[in-house]
Scaffold this motif. Structure first.
Motif, PDB file in Angstrom:
ATOM      1  N   ILE A 132       0.822  -1.263   0.010  1.00 23.88           N
ATOM      2  CA  ILE A 132       0.098   0.110   0.008  1.00 23.88           C
ATOM      3  C   ILE A 132       0.969   1.175  -0.100  1.00 23.88           C
ATOM      4  N   ARG A 147       2.385   1.532  -3.477  1.00 26.24           N
ATOM      5  CA  ARG A 147       1.230   2.311  -4.417  1.00 26.24           C
ATOM      6  C   ARG A 147       1.329   3.687  -4.274  1.00 26.24           C
ATOM      7  N   HIS A 182      -6.243  -1.163  -9.541  1.00 32.85           N
ATOM      8  CA  HIS A 182      -5.741  -2.420  -9.695  1.00 32.85           C
ATOM      9  C   HIS A 182      -6.811  -3.535  -9.888  1.00 32.85           C
ATOM     10  N   GLN A 205      -6.648   1.619  -5.811  1.00 27.93           N
ATOM     11  CA  GLN A 205      -5.866   1.393  -4.622  1.00 27.93           C
ATOM     12  C   GLN A 205      -5.305   2.684  -3.986  1.00 27.93           C
TER      13      GLN A 205
END
Length: 605
Positions: A175, A178, A198, A207
């Motif tokens: 996470i 991204r 995603h 995301q």
């Protein structure tokens, strides 16, 4: 922000350098046109595929699409040398066209000088071409400076892309990786909004987002973002929308209009296997803020593999195992991986054969011929060998003469005993006539003794001819050279193999001793005749094990049911005792596994 502002400043500087280059090239075209009389039009073209773009021209209204110009450029491009093309008829006072390639290192796209010349002598044309070739050095100088500036800019962009990838690698969770990608892309590319979409199990999901949208439109914008990402995923190529060139059918255009953008771009991110399961959507409120997106292609190439490695590193052991199983099944049932399919098919077939296949199970045994019926012929009496009737290898029958001993001494002894018997008989008769009972009794006793010795001599005479007591084959005893020699009582003379009920000694390994049973049938191959298989049956088993050649073995005895003349006592061989049908794994795999297990078990603590 400092890197973003620095990038913006460098873009402004490069843009100013580019405009300055065009001005210089424009000035060069005008100077060439003024200095060389007869040059009506002078222009520089940059070719990109089949299209031609004008860099500079004098005059500015020079029509580069003229048929003569296009033909001259095509010929010069094909031959890569200067071309002089006379026109069929003058166009705007232009009688001939000169097309010259600008050759030099660092030019990524071909550049051509295009000159329209009026009517003039050939010698003057040659002089103009020579002067143009000299003057092109300045053009090459300016273009090289521009190419170096563009290369420098591309290197700076690549450096920024690598720094962004390094920031992603430094993150701890997928996470964070991204979110770092979305934030830094928005900063470096001066985007107003960046969304990373995603492809999950349940469909496309946003995301991470860089930028803000109004709350009342957020849900609708997110829906359109997922749809735009799906469009780029299906096309497998970037999808771009510009306000000056609107596309009414594009979903990303609807997204940009709702968000109030001047430009929007959806870029699919491909992993190492060519699969697209993530798309990054970029928004710009101003057209001037859009950078050179081709130079950032290295970022789109590296981003997805980095995110994929982050996802793999964040998985637990069970999830990694399931993922590996899933990938293996995909490869197994996919269109590729022929070697893997072949290997798995071979393993499956092998497992089926080992589990359900049945073969003949045999017990291996070492064989030694140990014939208890072997007959030994010994000398029954002392004497001299007179005749030999057989030699080794001859087949004999019952009561067949084998040898003959000299009997003259025995016959003389018999004759002497006959005379003694007659004398004692006559003596007894005279004693009875004289009524001498005592003398008659003594004579009768002596006669009886002589008759007994005569009977013994007759028996010895019968034993001088040695006959066979069984049918068989002479194995040992070539006595032809001993004719006339003396033999003593009990001396071994011949050996006869009766060829009936030959017994074999069968020895098996210690681990196979429990498989030995009375009545097992099998086949024997002797070392003396390995090409011939003989039948054997186990008749008795010796209790307990014994050491043979330094190894503990169980011993059984079997009867050879096949007749052959090539068997001698002590011949060795191998036997296979039939244990019936058994699964393949029990015959081939189980013994190997047991051996390995026992070897390892000995070394276990």
């Amino acid at each position: 922000m400092e890197r973003a502002s620095a990038a913006s400043t460098q873009e402004v500087q490069i843009a100013s350098k580019t405009s300055d280059l065009i001005e210089r090239l424009q000035t060069w075209c005008e100077d060439v046109q003024k200095r060389l009389p007869g040059l009506l039009e002078v222009g520089l073209l940059r070719l990109d595929g089949d299209a031609a773009g004008k860099i500079a021209a004098a005059p500015d209204t020079m029509p580069v699409e003229r048929v003569g110009y296009r033909e001259a450029v095509a010929r010069a491009r094909a031959s890569n040398v200067a071309v002089l093309l006379p026109l069929d008829r003058p166009e705007d006072s232009i009688a001939e066209v000169i097309a010259m390639p600008v050759r030099g290192p660092g030019l990524d796209t071909p550049v051509f000088l295009l000159v329209g010349v009026g009517e003039m002598p050939a010698s003057r044309i040659q002089l103009i071409i020579a002067q143009l070739e000299v003057s092109l050095g300045w053009v090459l100088h300016y273009l090289t400076i521009d190419s170096m500036a563009q290369t420098t800019r591309q290197m700076e962009i690549h450096e920024q892309a690598f720094l962004l990838c390094a920031e992603m690698l430094d993150t701890e969770t997928p996470i964070e990786a991204r979110q770092t990608l979305a934030s830094l892309v928005g900063k470096y590319l001066q985007c107003d909004r960046v969304a990373l979409v995603h492809q999950g199990v349940l469909g496309l999901k946003i995301q991470s987002i860089s930028g803000e949208t109004r709350f009342d439109r957020k849900s609708r914008i997110n829906d359109l973002t997922r749809q735009a990402a799906h469009e780029a995923q299906l096309r497998r190529a970037p999808v771009r929308w510009n306000r000056d060139k609107p596309d009414k059918t594009s979903i990303i255009g609807r997204l940009a209009e709702m968000h109030g953008d001047a430009c929007a771009l959806a870029v699919p991110l491909t992993n190492a296997k060519g699969k697209i399961d993530e798309v990054i959507v970029l928004h710009w409120a101003s057209e001037e803020a859009v950078p050179d997106l081709k130079a950032w292609s290295v970022l789109w190439t590296l981003a997805r593999p980095i995110l994929e490695q982050k996802d793999i590193a964040a998985r637990g052991a069970i999830v990694r195992s399931l993922h590996a199983t899933k990938q293996g099944l995909k490869r197994l049932f996919g269109p590729r991986a022929f070697k893997m399919k072949l290997l798995v098919s071979a393993l499956i077939i092998t497992a089926l054969v080992l589990t359900f296949g049945r073969v003949e199970n045999t017990l291996r045994a070492d064989v030694v011929i140990d014939d208890p019926d072997l007959r030994v012929i010994s000398a029954p009496v002392d004497g001299f060998l007179d005749e030999v009737f057989v030699i080794p290898g001859d087949a004999v029958t019952i009561d067949q003469p084998l040898l003959k001993l000299e009997d003259s001494e025995i016959r003389l002894r018999i004759a002497e005993l006959d005379a003694q018997i007659a004398r004692h008989t006559a003596r007894a008769a005279v004693a009875r006539a004289n009524r001498d009972r005592a003398e008659a009794a003594v004579a009768d006793a002596e006669r009886a003794e002589a008759e007994a010795r005569r009977a013994l001599a007759l028996r010895e005479l019968d034993q001088t001819v040695i006959v066979s007591r069984t049918a068989g084959i002479i194995l040992e005893g070539d006595l032809r050279q001993r004719v006339g020699a003396r033999v003593t009582f009990g001396e071994e003379l011949l050996r006869i193999a009766p060829r009936q009920g030959i017994e074999l000694q069968l020895s098996v390994r210690n681990r196979d001793g429990d498989l030995l049973e009375k009545g097992l049938l099998g086949r024997v191959r002797l070392d003396s005749a390995p090409q011939t298989a003989l039948n054997v049956i186990v008749t008795r088993i010796k209790p307990g094990a014994e050491t043979i050649d330094g190894e503990l073995k169980f011993v059984a005895f079997g009867e050879l049911q096949s007749n052959t003349a090539n068997i001698e006592n002590g011949i060795q061989g191998s036997a296979r005792l039939d244990l019936g049908q058994a699964p393949v794994y029990q015959v081939w795999v189980k013994p190997i596994v047991e051996t390995i297990y026992m070897f390892l078990w000995r070394w276990m603590p």
